[in-house]
Design a protein around this motif. Structure first.
Motif, PDB file in Angstrom:
ATOM      1  N   GLY A 178       0.848  -1.202   0.000  1.00  0.00           N
ATOM      2  CA  GLY A 178       0.000   0.000   0.000  1.00  0.00           C
ATOM      3  C   GLY A 178       0.873   1.239   0.000  1.00  0.00           C
ATOM      4  O   GLY A 178       2.083   1.165  -0.307  1.00  0.00           O
ATOM      5  N   VAL A 179       0.273   2.363   0.369  1.00  0.00           N
ATOM      6  CA  VAL A 179       0.993   3.638   0.304  1.00  0.00           C
ATOM      7  C   VAL A 179       2.266   3.604   1.163  1.00  0.00           C
ATOM      8  O   VAL A 179       3.365   3.916   0.685  1.00  0.00           O
ATOM      9  N   ILE A 180       2.134   3.198   2.421  1.00  0.00           N
ATOM     10  CA  ILE A 180       3.280   3.237   3.340  1.00  0.00           C
ATOM     11  C   ILE A 180       4.375   2.271   2.883  1.00  0.00           C
ATOM     12  O   ILE A 180       5.562   2.619   2.848  1.00  0.00           O
ATOM     13  N   GLY A 181       3.987   1.056   2.474  1.00  0.00           N
ATOM     14  CA  GLY A 181       4.953   0.061   2.013  1.00  0.00           C
ATOM     15  C   GLY A 181       5.705   0.545   0.780  1.00  0.00           C
ATOM     16  O   GLY A 181       6.926   0.381   0.679  1.00  0.00           O
ATOM     17  N   CYS A 182       4.981   1.149  -0.165  1.00  0.00           N
ATOM     18  CA  CYS A 182       5.638   1.619  -1.400  1.00  0.00           C
ATOM     19  C   CYS A 182       6.575   2.789  -1.095  1.00  0.00           C
ATOM     20  O   CYS A 182       7.704   2.825  -1.589  1.00  0.00           O
ATOM     21  N   GLU A 183       6.103   3.744  -0.286  1.00  0.00           N
ATOM     22  CA  GLU A 183       6.943   4.922   0.000  1.00  0.00           C
ATOM     23  C   GLU A 183       8.210   4.526   0.757  1.00  0.00           C
ATOM     24  O   GLU A 183       9.331   4.881   0.368  1.00  0.00           O
ATOM     25  N   LEU A 184       8.029   3.766   1.851  1.00  0.00           N
ATOM     26  CA  LEU A 184       9.208   3.420   2.659  1.00  0.00           C
ATOM     27  C   LEU A 184      10.086   2.399   1.938  1.00  0.00           C
ATOM     28  O   LEU A 184      11.314   2.448   2.037  1.00  0.00           O
ATOM     29  N   GLY A 185       9.463   1.486   1.195  1.00  0.00           N
ATOM     30  CA  GLY A 185      10.223   0.499   0.421  1.00  0.00           C
ATOM     31  C   GLY A 185      11.137   1.197  -0.567  1.00  0.00           C
ATOM     32  O   GLY A 185      12.332   0.893  -0.654  1.00  0.00           O
ATOM     33  N   GLN A 203      -2.387  -6.460  -7.296  1.00  0.00           N
ATOM     34  CA  GLN A 203      -1.506  -5.343  -7.657  1.00  0.00           C
ATOM     35  C   GLN A 203      -1.127  -4.558  -6.409  1.00  0.00           C
ATOM     36  O   GLN A 203      -1.863  -4.561  -5.417  1.00  0.00           O
ATOM     37  N   ILE A 204       0.017  -3.870  -6.471  1.00  0.00           N
ATOM     38  CA  ILE A 204       0.328  -2.949  -5.385  1.00  0.00           C
ATOM     39  C   ILE A 204      -0.632  -1.767  -5.520  1.00  0.00           C
ATOM     40  O   ILE A 204      -1.263  -1.596  -6.570  1.00  0.00           O
ATOM     41  N   LEU A 205      -0.766  -0.935  -4.502  1.00  0.00           N
ATOM     42  CA  LEU A 205      -1.742   0.170  -4.484  1.00  0.00           C
ATOM     43  C   LEU A 205      -3.080  -0.366  -4.996  1.00  0.00           C
ATOM     44  O   LEU A 205      -3.602   0.076  -6.030  1.00  0.00           O
ATOM     45  N   SER A 207      -6.154  -0.140  -4.524  1.00  0.00           N
ATOM     46  CA  SER A 207      -7.376   0.598  -4.862  1.00  0.00           C
ATOM     47  C   SER A 207      -7.149   1.602  -5.991  1.00  0.00           C
ATOM     48  O   SER A 207      -8.055   2.349  -6.342  1.00  0.00           O
ATOM     49  N   GLU A 208      -5.942   1.613  -6.562  1.00  0.00           N
ATOM     50  CA  GLU A 208      -5.679   2.573  -7.643  1.00  0.00           C
ATOM     51  C   GLU A 208      -5.778   1.920  -9.019  1.00  0.00           C
ATOM     52  O   GLU A 208      -5.860   0.705  -9.137  1.00  0.00           O
ATOM     53  N   ASP A 209      -5.755   2.766 -10.028  1.00  0.00           N
ATOM     54  CA  ASP A 209      -5.838   2.336 -11.417  1.00  0.00           C
ATOM     55  C   ASP A 209      -4.757   1.281 -11.724  1.00  0.00           C
ATOM     56  O   ASP A 209      -3.602   1.440 -11.321  1.00  0.00           O
ATOM     57  N   GLU A 210      -5.169   0.230 -12.452  1.00  0.00           N
ATOM     58  CA  GLU A 210      -4.258  -0.877 -12.745  1.00  0.00           C
ATOM     59  C   GLU A 210      -3.010  -0.406 -13.509  1.00  0.00           C
ATOM     60  O   GLU A 210      -1.883  -0.822 -13.212  1.00  0.00           O
ATOM     61  N   SER A 211      -3.224   0.487 -14.477  1.00  0.00           N
ATOM     62  CA  SER A 211      -2.075   0.911 -15.296  1.00  0.00           C
ATOM     63  C   SER A 211      -1.087   1.733 -14.461  1.00  0.00           C
ATOM     64  O   SER A 211       0.122   1.688 -14.678  1.00  0.00           O
ATOM     65  N   VAL A 212      -1.618   2.468 -13.487  1.00  0.00           N
ATOM     66  CA  VAL A 212      -0.753   3.250 -12.590  1.00  0.00           C
ATOM     67  C   VAL A 212       0.133   2.297 -11.772  1.00  0.00           C
ATOM     68  O   VAL A 212       1.348   2.485 -11.662  1.00  0.00           O
ATOM     69  N   ALA A 213      -0.499   1.254 -11.217  1.00  0.00           N
ATOM     70  CA  ALA A 213       0.258   0.285 -10.408  1.00  0.00           C
ATOM     71  C   ALA A 213       1.329  -0.381 -11.266  1.00  0.00           C
ATOM     72  O   ALA A 213       2.471  -0.574 -10.825  1.00  0.00           O
ATOM     73  N   LYS A 214       0.967  -0.711 -12.524  1.00  0.00           N
ATOM     74  CA  LYS A 214       1.945  -1.377 -13.411  1.00  0.00           C
ATOM     75  C   LYS A 214       3.142  -0.467 -13.683  1.00  0.00           C
ATOM     76  O   LYS A 214       4.281  -0.906 -13.690  1.00  0.00           O
ATOM     77  N   GLN A 215       2.862   0.828 -13.902  1.00  0.00           N
ATOM     78  CA  GLN A 215       3.968   1.756 -14.187  1.00  0.00           C
ATOM     79  C   GLN A 215       4.887   1.901 -12.980  1.00  0.00           C
ATOM     80  O   GLN A 215       6.101   1.994 -13.117  1.00  0.00           O
ATOM     81  N   LEU A 216       4.279   1.897 -11.782  1.00  0.00           N
ATOM     82  CA  LEU A 216       5.102   2.025 -10.569  1.00  0.00           C
ATOM     83  C   LEU A 216       5.960   0.771 -10.387  1.00  0.00           C
ATOM     84  O   LEU A 216       7.141   0.864 -10.020  1.00  0.00           O
ATOM     85  N   VAL A 217       5.389  -0.393 -10.676  1.00  0.00           N
ATOM     86  CA  VAL A 217       6.160  -1.638 -10.559  1.00  0.00           C
ATOM     87  C   VAL A 217       7.338  -1.612 -11.536  1.00  0.00           C
ATOM     88  O   VAL A 217       8.451  -2.033 -11.185  1.00  0.00           O
ATOM     89  N   ARG A 218       7.105  -1.075 -12.735  1.00  0.00           N
ATOM     90  CA  ARG A 218       8.215  -0.986 -13.710  1.00  0.00           C
ATOM     91  C   ARG A 218       9.364  -0.155 -13.137  1.00  0.00           C
ATOM     92  O   ARG A 218      10.521  -0.499 -13.236  1.00  0.00           O
ATOM     93  N   GLN A 219       9.007   0.967 -12.488  1.00  0.00           N
ATOM     94  CA  GLN A 219      10.033   1.819 -11.883  1.00  0.00           C
ATOM     95  C   GLN A 219      10.736   1.067 -10.739  1.00  0.00           C
ATOM     96  O   GLN A 219      11.955   1.114 -10.607  1.00  0.00           O
ATOM     97  N   PHE A 220       9.932   0.361  -9.911  1.00  0.00           N
ATOM     98  CA  PHE A 220      10.509  -0.400  -8.801  1.00  0.00           C
ATOM     99  C   PHE A 220      11.510  -1.429  -9.336  1.00  0.00           C
ATOM    100  O   PHE A 220      12.571  -1.648  -8.761  1.00  0.00           O
ATOM    101  N   LYS A 221      11.149  -2.077 -10.462  1.00  0.00           N
ATOM    102  CA  LYS A 221      12.067  -3.093 -11.030  1.00  0.00           C
ATOM    103  C   LYS A 221      13.377  -2.444 -11.437  1.00  0.00           C
ATOM    104  O   LYS A 221      14.450  -3.010 -11.225  1.00  0.00           O
TER     105      LYS A 221
END
Ligand code: FAD
Length: 461
Positions: A178-185, A203-205, A207-221
């Protein structure tokens, strides 16, 4: 009119100041520091750490801008000290506001005796009884720590301990994307920690838009953050060397630390709710009516203690509404548009419905979108990842928006206002947006709803 408020987080302290401005005699009871979770262990400290991370990112990318910075390193101890300084300055700021508004701050633990009386166990040991006309409960929330995770504050920690670490751990399992896990992670990944995020949802986040979560995962990778979705932890072993967890899919994970970020629960311990007959729901959240009054007349509740989203801006808004209502003004606590923000890089911000929610509700909708990549300002600042997406109903009224990209959390305000006021894409799209700014992405996405975005790059096969 005498008002007693228990809890000085954003819900309680903003209520106190508003009530004092409206002429009430206000006493606030706080068992810890004023500012609550938001200021001491939440919004402000996390964003202070993330600001250091952003400076690091900019510094590492400086060469792209023709700026040479030969030796970039980080010192978590100094980052934490900077954060602590910001927090203590803001705590003093609230104390000063209390003083200047004539608010009486009592340090201790508050407990209800009846609908007009609060008993305080003061920090200095004395017990005091306060009688007032109205009472506001604003005691917030605490992290959820199920027993199976063996929370000990050392190897298995929550955001509270994570915000005080002086050296980055070598590795960390983040439970909950969620928000806290993604920010602190993401913050600790930039500090050199090997991060694995384990998320139960698809998906992470979630409750948010699927494409948004996918883009964030790409950045995390790109940042070597491992993300395991649709997975759960079934067993946790805390050892001298760290933590070993077993995942539902059989995999074993080992790390120096484990961060629990699976949500928060309302905190009403010791308030005496049951004895007074104050109704709570199955999640322990206090039930309130539209005026934010509980089932007991004269006692109000706000913020993380009730069922509205656990966000500081929701708590403060409710504090202000409750103060107005306690003083006899007729304000409603129903929120039309609640902004949701994630301060990762790229940032995520959303309001209203996601596309999936619109589908689930059977709403006939259209979308418009625009990629930051096509925007002059995004190219100038070197932040081209991301997109604005706007959802309108059959009458062209904006019912939702998601942004992933630079300054998304600041950009969202325009769209929050649109959802709040029920504006159409045509009306908002008619507004001249300054050039070159990131806000042009919103204007282009609004135009795209009607197929009229000038700068959108269309993919033609
Ligand atoms: P709190 O802020 O929890 O305040 C409650 C206060 O009551 C506390 O000070 C507590 O000590 C006191 N108290 C409790 N019981 C008693 C008692 N019996 N007697 C006296 N005092 C008592 N929200 C955002 O909008 N944006 C963010 O970026 C954001 N980031 C966050 C990051 C983290 C890591 C966390 C944990 C939370 C974050 N939040 C964020 C959520 C936000 O902090 C909360 O929604 C907000 O603080 C809730 O405000 P509140 O006034 O309801 O309660």
């Amino acid at each position: 009119m005498k008002i007693t408020i228990i809890g000085a987080g954003p819900g309680g302290y903003e209520a106190a100041i508003m009530a004092a401005k409206l002429g009430a005699e206000v006493t606030v009871i706080e068992k810890s520091e004023v500012g609550g979770t938001c200021l001491n262990f939440g919004c402000i400290p996390t964003k202070a750490l993330l600001a250091s991370k952003d400076v690091l990112t900019t510094s590492l990318e400086a060469e792209k801008f023709g700026v040479f910075n030969d030796h970039t390193t980080t010192d978590l101890k100094q980052i934490i000290e900077r954060k602590d300084k910001i927090v203590s300055g803001l705590v003093k700021g609230i104390e000063f506001l209390f003083e200047s508004n004539g608010i009486n701050l009592v340090r201790g633990i508050g407990k209800l005796i009846d609908s007009k009386t609060v008993e305080v166990q003061r920090i200095d040991g004395r017990v005091e009884t306060l009688v007032s006309d109205k009472i506001l409960l604003a005691t917030g929330s605490v992290p959820i720590c199920p027993e199976m995770f063996h929370y000990d504050g050392k190897k298995v920690i929550t955001s509270i301990e994570a915000l005080a670490l002086k050296t980055p751990p070598k590795s960390m399992i983040v439970v909950g994307g969620g928000v806290i896990g993604c920010e602190l992670g993401q913050f600790f990944a930039q500090m050199g920690t090997k991060i694995t995020i384990v998320e139960m949802a698809d998906q992470i986040l979630s409750s948010e838009d699927e494409s948004v979560a996918k883009q964030l995962v790409r950045q995390f990778k790109r940042e070597k953050i491992k993300v395991l979705t649709a997975n759960a932890i079934t067993d946790v072993k805390v050892q001298d060397s760290g933590v070993v967890v077993t995942l539902k899919k059989g995999e074993l994970l080992e790390a120096e630390l484990m961060l629990l970020s699976i949500g928060r629960s309302s905190y009403s311990k010791g308030l005496n709710l049951e004895e007074l007959g104050i109704k709570v729901d199955t999640k322990g959240q206090i039930e309130v009516n539209e005026s934010l009054e509980t089932s007991v007349k004269g006692i109000y509740a706000v913020g993380d203690l009730i069922s509205t989203p656990y966000l500081a801006h929701v708590a403060s808004k409710e504090g202000i509404i409750a103060a107005e209502n306690m003083l006899g003004n007729n304000k409603t606590g129903v929120h039309k548009a609640i902004p949701r923000c994630v301060y990762t890089d790229p940032q995520v911000a959303a309001v209203g419905l996601t596309e999936k929610e619109a589908q689930q509700k059977g709403i006939s909708y259209k979308t418009g979108s625009f990629d930051f990549r096509s925007l002059g300002k995004a190219q100038i600042i070197g932040k081209i990842q991301g997109q604005v997406k706007i959802i309108v109903n059959e009458h062209d009224v904006i019912i939702g928006a998601s942004i992933i990209g630079p300054e998304a959390t600041d950009l969202l305000t325009e769209l929050t206002m649109a959802v709040h006021l029920g504006l159409t894409a045509e009306v908002l799209g008619d507004v001249i947006h300054p050039h070159p700014t990131l806000s042009e992405a919103i204007m282009e996405a609004l135009h795209d709803v009607h197929g009229k975005s000038i700068n959108k790059v269309l993919m033609r096969l």
